[in-house]
Design a protein around this motif. Structure first.
Motif, PDB file in Angstrom:
ATOM      1  N   THR A 469       0.831  -1.204   0.000  1.00  0.00           N
ATOM      2  CA  THR A 469       0.000   0.000   0.000  1.00  0.00           C
ATOM      3  C   THR A 469       0.864   1.253   0.000  1.00  0.00           C
ATOM      4  O   THR A 469       0.639   2.186  -0.783  1.00  0.00           O
ATOM      5  CB  THR A 469      -0.936   0.011   1.219  1.00  0.00           C
ATOM      6  N   ALA A 470       1.859   1.290   0.874  1.00  0.00           N
ATOM      7  CA  ALA A 470       2.755   2.457   0.971  1.00  0.00           C
ATOM      8  C   ALA A 470       3.490   2.689  -0.343  1.00  0.00           C
ATOM      9  O   ALA A 470       3.669   3.840  -0.778  1.00  0.00           O
ATOM     10  CB  ALA A 470       3.746   2.267   2.114  1.00  0.00           C
ATOM     11  N   ALA A 471       3.895   1.603  -0.988  1.00  0.00           N
ATOM     12  CA  ALA A 471       4.624   1.729  -2.256  1.00  0.00           C
ATOM     13  C   ALA A 471       3.723   2.326  -3.332  1.00  0.00           C
ATOM     14  O   ALA A 471       4.148   3.191  -4.115  1.00  0.00           O
ATOM     15  CB  ALA A 471       5.146   0.360  -2.694  1.00  0.00           C
ATOM     16  N   ARG A 472       2.472   1.884  -3.394  1.00  0.00           N
ATOM     17  CA  ARG A 472       1.549   2.411  -4.404  1.00  0.00           C
ATOM     18  C   ARG A 472       1.249   3.890  -4.155  1.00  0.00           C
ATOM     19  O   ARG A 472       1.145   4.670  -5.105  1.00  0.00           O
ATOM     20  CB  ARG A 472       0.251   1.608  -4.404  1.00  0.00           C
ATOM     21  N   VAL A 473       1.104   4.249  -2.893  1.00  0.00           N
ATOM     22  CA  VAL A 473       0.843   5.653  -2.556  1.00  0.00           C
ATOM     23  C   VAL A 473       2.034   6.523  -2.951  1.00  0.00           C
ATOM     24  O   VAL A 473       1.881   7.600  -3.532  1.00  0.00           O
ATOM     25  CB  VAL A 473       0.516   5.806  -1.055  1.00  0.00           C
ATOM     26  N   SER A 474       3.244   6.048  -2.663  1.00  0.00           N
ATOM     27  CA  SER A 474       4.448   6.805  -3.027  1.00  0.00           C
ATOM     28  C   SER A 474       4.561   6.957  -4.540  1.00  0.00           C
ATOM     29  O   SER A 474       4.914   8.027  -5.051  1.00  0.00           O
ATOM     30  CB  SER A 474       5.701   6.105  -2.481  1.00  0.00           C
ATOM     31  N   ASP A 475       4.250   5.900  -5.252  1.00  0.00           N
ATOM     32  CA  ASP A 475       4.338   5.936  -6.714  1.00  0.00           C
ATOM     33  C   ASP A 475       3.357   6.945  -7.311  1.00  0.00           C
ATOM     34  O   ASP A 475       3.697   7.696  -8.231  1.00  0.00           O
ATOM     35  CB  ASP A 475       4.063   4.544  -7.302  1.00  0.00           C
ATOM     36  N   VAL A 476       2.120   6.959  -6.776  1.00  0.00           N
ATOM     37  CA  VAL A 476       1.124   7.856  -7.365  1.00  0.00           C
ATOM     38  C   VAL A 476       1.424   9.314  -7.005  1.00  0.00           C
ATOM     39  O   VAL A 476       1.167  10.217  -7.803  1.00  0.00           O
ATOM     40  CB  VAL A 476      -0.310   7.462  -6.933  1.00  0.00           C
ATOM     41  N   LEU A 477       2.001   9.559  -5.830  1.00  0.00           N
ATOM     42  CA  LEU A 477       2.405  10.929  -5.487  1.00  0.00           C
ATOM     43  C   LEU A 477       3.487  11.425  -6.442  1.00  0.00           C
ATOM     44  O   LEU A 477       3.471  12.580  -6.883  1.00  0.00           O
ATOM     45  CB  LEU A 477       2.906  10.999  -4.039  1.00  0.00           C
ATOM     46  N   ALA A 478       4.420  10.548  -6.766  1.00  0.00           N
ATOM     47  CA  ALA A 478       5.450  10.913  -7.740  1.00  0.00           C
ATOM     48  C   ALA A 478       4.836  11.176  -9.108  1.00  0.00           C
ATOM     49  O   ALA A 478       5.265  12.087  -9.840  1.00  0.00           O
ATOM     50  CB  ALA A 478       6.500   9.806  -7.830  1.00  0.00           C
ATOM     51  N   VAL A 480       1.982  12.456  -9.797  1.00  0.00           N
ATOM     52  CA  VAL A 480       1.340  13.775  -9.852  1.00  0.00           C
ATOM     53  C   VAL A 480       2.284  14.875  -9.358  1.00  0.00           C
ATOM     54  O   VAL A 480       1.849  15.975  -9.023  1.00  0.00           O
ATOM     55  CB  VAL A 480       0.016  13.795  -9.041  1.00  0.00           C
ATOM     56  N   SER A 481       3.584  14.574  -9.304  1.00  0.00           N
ATOM     57  CA  SER A 481       4.636  15.553  -8.976  1.00  0.00           C
ATOM     58  C   SER A 481       4.485  16.169  -7.596  1.00  0.00           C
ATOM     59  O   SER A 481       4.615  17.382  -7.415  1.00  0.00           O
ATOM     60  CB  SER A 481       4.676  16.660 -10.044  1.00  0.00           C
ATOM     61  N   LEU A 482       4.203  15.326  -6.604  1.00  0.00           N
ATOM     62  CA  LEU A 482       4.152  15.772  -5.216  1.00  0.00           C
ATOM     63  C   LEU A 482       5.190  15.003  -4.406  1.00  0.00           C
ATOM     64  O   LEU A 482       5.413  13.814  -4.645  1.00  0.00           O
ATOM     65  CB  LEU A 482       2.753  15.551  -4.622  1.00  0.00           C
ATOM     66  N   PRO A 483       5.836  15.654  -3.438  1.00  0.00           N
ATOM     67  CA  PRO A 483       6.885  14.988  -2.654  1.00  0.00           C
ATOM     68  C   PRO A 483       6.326  13.942  -1.692  1.00  0.00           C
ATOM     69  O   PRO A 483       5.144  13.978  -1.318  1.00  0.00           O
ATOM     70  CB  PRO A 483       7.532  16.143  -1.888  1.00  0.00           C
ATOM     71  N   GLU A 484       7.189  13.048  -1.268  1.00  0.00           N
ATOM     72  CA  GLU A 484       6.818  11.956  -0.370  1.00  0.00           C
ATOM     73  C   GLU A 484       6.219  12.464   0.935  1.00  0.00           C
ATOM     74  O   GLU A 484       5.279  11.875   1.491  1.00  0.00           O
ATOM     75  CB  GLU A 484       8.066  11.106  -0.082  1.00  0.00           C
ATOM     76  N   GLN A 485       6.745  13.573   1.441  1.00  0.00           N
ATOM     77  CA  GLN A 485       6.280  14.096   2.734  1.00  0.00           C
ATOM     78  C   GLN A 485       4.842  14.598   2.698  1.00  0.00           C
ATOM     79  O   GLN A 485       4.247  14.889   3.747  1.00  0.00           O
ATOM     80  CB  GLN A 485       7.196  15.202   3.251  1.00  0.00           C
ATOM     81  N   THR A 486       4.263  14.697   1.502  1.00  0.00           N
ATOM     82  CA  THR A 486       2.857  15.110   1.394  1.00  0.00           C
ATOM     83  C   THR A 486       1.945  14.139   2.137  1.00  0.00           C
ATOM     84  O   THR A 486       0.861  14.524   2.601  1.00  0.00           O
ATOM     85  CB  THR A 486       2.436  15.180  -0.093  1.00  0.00           C
ATOM     86  N   LYS A 487       2.373  12.880   2.279  1.00  0.00           N
ATOM     87  CA  LYS A 487       1.536  11.870   2.948  1.00  0.00           C
ATOM     88  C   LYS A 487       1.169  12.253   4.374  1.00  0.00           C
ATOM     89  O   LYS A 487       0.105  11.879   4.858  1.00  0.00           O
ATOM     90  CB  LYS A 487       2.265  10.517   2.947  1.00  0.00           C
ATOM     91  N   SER A 488       2.027  12.990   5.031  1.00  0.00           N
ATOM     92  CA  SER A 488       1.780  13.324   6.438  1.00  0.00           C
ATOM     93  C   SER A 488       0.948  14.588   6.619  1.00  0.00           C
ATOM     94  O   SER A 488       0.602  14.956   7.745  1.00  0.00           O
ATOM     95  CB  SER A 488       3.114  13.499   7.174  1.00  0.00           C
ATOM     96  N   LEU A 489       0.609  15.248   5.528  1.00  0.00           N
ATOM     97  CA  LEU A 489      -0.129  16.507   5.599  1.00  0.00           C
ATOM     98  C   LEU A 489      -1.632  16.276   5.524  1.00  0.00           C
ATOM     99  O   LEU A 489      -2.101  15.235   5.052  1.00  0.00           O
ATOM    100  CB  LEU A 489       0.302  17.437   4.464  1.00  0.00           C
ATOM    101  N   TYR A 490      -2.389  17.279   5.981  1.00  0.00           N
ATOM    102  CA  TYR A 490      -3.853  17.274   5.873  1.00  0.00           C
ATOM    103  C   TYR A 490      -4.263  18.170   4.695  1.00  0.00           C
ATOM    104  O   TYR A 490      -3.472  19.014   4.250  1.00  0.00           O
ATOM    105  CB  TYR A 490      -4.486  17.795   7.169  1.00  0.00           C
ATOM    106  N   PRO A 491      -5.485  18.015   4.185  1.00  0.00           N
ATOM    107  CA  PRO A 491      -5.932  18.864   3.069  1.00  0.00           C
ATOM    108  C   PRO A 491      -5.748  20.359   3.329  1.00  0.00           C
ATOM    109  O   PRO A 491      -5.421  21.114   2.420  1.00  0.00           O
ATOM    110  CB  PRO A 491      -7.410  18.488   2.922  1.00  0.00           C
ATOM    111  N   ARG A 492      -5.952  20.789   4.574  1.00  0.00           N
ATOM    112  CA  ARG A 492      -5.822  22.211   4.895  1.00  0.00           C
ATOM    113  C   ARG A 492      -4.391  22.715   4.738  1.00  0.00           C
ATOM    114  O   ARG A 492      -4.150  23.927   4.626  1.00  0.00           O
ATOM    115  CB  ARG A 492      -6.295  22.467   6.327  1.00  0.00           C
ATOM    116  N   ASP A 493      -3.417  21.806   4.757  1.00  0.00           N
ATOM    117  CA  ASP A 493      -2.008  22.191   4.639  1.00  0.00           C
ATOM    118  C   ASP A 493      -1.566  22.380   3.190  1.00  0.00           C
ATOM    119  O   ASP A 493      -0.432  22.809   2.944  1.00  0.00           O
ATOM    120  CB  ASP A 493      -1.112  21.124   5.286  1.00  0.00           C
ATOM    121  N   LEU A 494      -2.428  22.064   2.244  1.00  0.00           N
ATOM    122  CA  LEU A 494      -2.050  22.086   0.838  1.00  0.00           C
ATOM    123  C   LEU A 494      -2.667  23.274   0.109  1.00  0.00           C
ATOM    124  O   LEU A 494      -3.700  23.808   0.527  1.00  0.00           O
ATOM    125  CB  LEU A 494      -2.511  20.795   0.145  1.00  0.00           C
ATOM    126  N   SER A 495      -2.022  23.676  -0.967  1.00  0.00           N
ATOM    127  CA  SER A 495      -2.602  24.707  -1.826  1.00  0.00           C
ATOM    128  C   SER A 495      -3.719  24.097  -2.664  1.00  0.00           C
ATOM    129  O   SER A 495      -3.884  22.871  -2.708  1.00  0.00           O
ATOM    130  CB  SER A 495      -1.523  25.276  -2.754  1.00  0.00           C
TER     131      SER A 495
END
Length: 614
Positions: A469-478, A480-495
């Motif tokens: 699961t973690a590997a698939r999430v990391s792959d899909v973040l890459a 869509v050009s988002l860094p790995e650390q995005t996983k720990s953020l909440y929607p309110r933390d993002l633009s």
């Protein structure tokens, strides 16, 4: 925009000097050293990406600082009165009377519990209590006529929810102009409107500003709209003025690399052009560099740019005042400033039909809103659904996605009949067809981190272990050009752009063959929009088929292979994008194109308000 009044005789209505607004907690500046002035009847465009300080500056012009911010210093003089020296009661007196505000979302700006007539009456009673009821009614009648709305008992008895989006926005304009203020702040008032309604609203704003000699600040991320209505433009970046110029100078001779980047990122209805997003992100107030704030995104930056912030200087060789904050104005010589349009070959789809809709009819209650709609989708193509609000675009897309149950007809997914109710579809069918909503913030669970949201999707559809699961999430973040650390953020933390990428990532985790995109770029900055559209084009290269719902015909020209034009629930024109947009056959398509803003085509729009006042 032009005015009969000689500019030399115009009175200065707004003067801003050395305005600074900072965060309360860290004292870091949100906007700093802002200086400009505005004359009566003049419309100033205020543009820039999210985080540039547009909203903070426009709020300060109302004497207001949002929670967590504080107006530290400077002067904001409206009609000779420094509003920063006024107390709360005095500010309440001038808001509406000397300075008015038109919000982006009229649905939230209008009081849902008050009828339209009551809201207009109440404003006049508060600010002009000395006038009679008959005088108030006369003013209401006049302003409603000027914004193209009826002055009759039935209309005035309606509540905001009983009006269309365009009618709601015109009520906000009526409320803003009825007291004939000296200054109006317009906060992206046409973002959610279709092109014909947008054109109508812009015409009303232009006409009323000239008639009442009202100065206006028009806040927007859409430079095509800004070009259509403003006299002058200020480009903000990281809380400072990057460029300030009259309209023609800014678009024909942009002198700041950031301005040039914004112009290059805009898709245009008149021409196919390669999408060119500005790489990177604008720094937040707590992470701005010592030197030029644009330094990490500028290909012309030098050591000087890292060490020293550029000052805003006036170009001596310009006829009209043109101000730029850049150390290296010679960068302009390195490019052909007018060679902004690049030919773009659309992604080619094969001829395999992956989805076919036949005789689709839909209802809202007893009212039929779709009539015998039929179309097909070919593997790897992007089909755009366009039309005014109420034409049936979203109804049709939700019917295909299984989100609208009052539907009849047939939809085939790879020659297999697809139930209209999503709950009746097989897991395999739900894999293949995914829907991306217009508002990613509402579509994401605010209580879950991004990692939790994406992991749940993987586990639901694929029953994977934690590591997979973690590997698939990391792959899909890459992807869509988002860094790995995005996983720990909440929607309110993002633009807004980052949240939209997460919404796309969530859909991609299902390994879809078809993506339905419902106005997913309507509220995005032009650079973020360009990066999202680039991503969709890359997905097409891998065989993903896209049904793209939009009212932005510039976006259609940039990404769509074919276009379906909907009017009142019927497809009135269907064909290849270049054919439909360059040589439209149906009068309705011609009407949409005549009102579509463009940086390239000459605007020769005729008055069609009588067709639009609905």
């Amino acid at each position: 925009m032009t005015d009969n009044l000689n500019p030399s005789y115009k009175k200065t209505v707004l003067t801003v000097e050395n305005l600074n607004v900072s965060l309360v907690t860290t004292a870091n500046p949100i906007v700093s050293d802002i200086t400009f002035s505005l004359k009566e009847g003049e419309v100033l465009g205020l543009v820039g990406e999210s985080g540039s300080g547009k909203t903070t500056l426009s709020s300060a012009l109302l004497g207001y600082a949002r929670h967590g911010a504080k107006i530290v210093s400077g002067k904001i003089e409206i009609d000779g009165q420094d509003i920063l020296r006024l107390n709360d009661q005095q500010l309440r007196q001038i808001r509406g009377k000397k300075v008015s505000h038109v919000a982006q979302d009229p649905g939230t700006a209008l009081n849902p519990a008050l009828k339209i007539g009551q809201q207009l009456d109440e404003l006049l009673e508060v600010h002009q209590p000395e006038q009679s009821k008959a005088q108030h009614q006369g003013k209401i009648s006049k302003i409603l006529q000027e914004v193209g709305l009826p002055f009759d008992h039935d209309f005035l008895k309606r509540y905001p929810h009983q009006l269309s989006g365009g009618q709601q926005q015109r009520i906000l304009l009526a409320l803003a102009f009825i007291l004939q203020p000296k200054l109006i702040i317009l906060d992206e008032p046409t973002t959610a409107l279709d092109v014909t309604t947008q054109s109508l609203i812009l015409n009303i704003i232009r006409k009323l500003c000239q008639e009442y000699r009202v100065a206006a600040v028009y806040v927007s991320h859409d430079l095509t709209v800004v070009k259509d209505i403003t006299d002058r433009v200020i480009v903000l970046y990281a809380g400072k003025i990057a460029e300030d110029a009259v309209l023609d100078q800014l678009f024909e001779h942009p002198r700041h690399p950031y301005t040039y980047g914004l112009i290059r990122a805009i898709p245009d209805v008149a021409v196919k052009k390669a999408l060119a997003p500005i790489q990177g992100h604008a720094p937040s107030p707590n992470h701005r560099p010592k030197g030029c704030a644009f330094v990490d995104r500028c290909q012309y930056a030098t050591d000087l740019c890292h060490q020293k912030a550029p000052e805003l200087i006036q170009l001596a060789d310009e006829f009209d005042p043109h101000y730029v904050a850049c150390h290296h104005l010679e960068w302009v010589k390195l490019i052909d400033i007018h060679n902004i349009v690049d030919e773009l070959a659309h992604t080619r789809s094969d001829q395999t039909v992956v989805l076919k809709a036949q005789q689709v009819n839909a209802w809202y209650g007893s009212q039929q809103v779709l009539f015998d709609v039929a179309f097909d989708l070919k593997k790897g193509e992007c089909l755009a659904l366009v039309g005014e609000s109420g034409s049936g675009k979203t109804t049709l897309s939700k019917a295909i996605a299984g989100l609208n149950e009052s539907v009849e007809g047939q939809v085939y997914l790879e020659n297999e009949l697809l139930p209209f109710q999503a709950k009746k579809r097989s897991l395999k069918q739900r894999h293949k067809l995914q829907y991306i909503f217009q508002n990613p913030y509402k579509a994401l669970n605010p209580a879950h981190t991004i990692g939790q949201t994406l992991s749940k999707v993987v586990q639901h559809f694929f029953n994977t272990n934690a590591q997979e699961t973690a590997a698939r999430v990391s792959d899909v973040l890459a992807q869509v050009s988002l860094p790995e650390q995005t996983k720990s953020l909440y929607p309110r933390d993002l633009s807004g752009g980052e949240r939209q990428r997460i919404a796309i990532a969530r859909a991609l985790l299902c390994q879809p063959e078809i993506l339905i995109c419902d106005e997913i770029t309507s509220a995005l900055d032009v650079s973020v929009q360009a990066s999202i559209l680039q991503l969709l084009q890359e997905l097409q290269q891998h065989g993903v088929t896209i049904l793209f719902v939009t009212h932005n015909l510039g976006v259609v020209r940039a990404v769509a292979n074919r276009v379906a034009v909907l009017k009142q629930g019927r497809i009135v024109e269907f064909g290849e994008t270049d054919q439909v947009l360059s040589q439209p056959k149906h009068a309705y398509t011609q009407l949409l194109l005549s009102h579509a803003p463009s940086l390239v085509k000459a605007e020769t729009q005729e008055e069609t308000e009588s067709c639009l006042l609905v």
